[in-house]
Design an enzyme around this catalytic site. Sequence first.
Site: not given
Length: 292
Positions: A29-30, A36, A60, A148, A175, A186
């Site tokens: 989702m960037g 990532h 979602q 995660k 990570v 977040r």
Amino acid sequence: MQVITTVREMQHASIAFKKTRSLGLVPTMGALHAGHLSLVQRALADCDAVAASIFVNPTQFAAGEDYETYPRTFDNDCAKLEAAGVSLLFAPIAAEMYPAGAATFVEVADLSNRLDGASRPGHFRGVATIVAKLFNIVAPDRAYFGQKDAAQVAVLRAMVRDLNLPIQLIACPIVREPDGLAMSSRNRYLSPDQRRRALILHHSLHAADKLLRSGETCAEALRIAMLDIFAAEPSIRIDYAAIVDPATLLPVADTTHGALLAVAAWVGSTRLIDNLLIEPSSAATPIEAAHA
Ligand code: AMP
């Protein structure tokens, strides 16, 4: 790196790539971070070429969640993906993925209502739907997800199995920041004080891990050790602290045959998750390694 925004163009690009090369997909989702990028690195190690996607998927997010405010850092993300060696970036707008009249959803029954699904109704329906669409559009040989989001991995593995999707799903390790906090897009919502207190998720898992290492296999004893850590920080509201089977997400009584220790909590208005996967008859875990 080719940046593609339409479904049609992405399908054509994928077909062209797959004539001569194996293709890995990293859906995101960037607001990219090293977590990532670790998926991209693993995909590059396994596949001839890597596609990534950036799409903040509206289906979602429940009403009142952070869809509108979710961090969007597209130019920065592009630079990171290009530097990491991604060949194709699929970054559609919402109307491209959900044109007017879109009415079909993918729902993995039962599993979708456990752990995060219990507190985020509809979340995994949105996740399964968008990932199924991405799989159909990009048609990768392999797709990479972070451990995660352990419940997400369980839901997507069930979807791939049940729909006979010809895609290998690979889960990659969590990570963490140097102090142990699991990286998350977040985390940037946290104030410096909340950032410090957010470490409690990691500490609770570490406490359970320590107990495991001393030979404890009773899930309830481990769960109590996790809850004890939270008790010291009443400003943090636990959503769940659970010890479950990593595939069914149902509680287990004992960790001898492996288990997922999973935790979710609200730090202010930010909901964070973390977990620890215990292999059957546990060897060294990433948490222990981080504290060695
Ligand atoms: P998101 O952009 O949050 O939807 O995440 C995209 C992918 O990155 C998902 O498969 C996540 O599980 C994975 N991911 C997010 N944070 C981490 C992390 N700290 N370590 C490894 N993978 C992660």
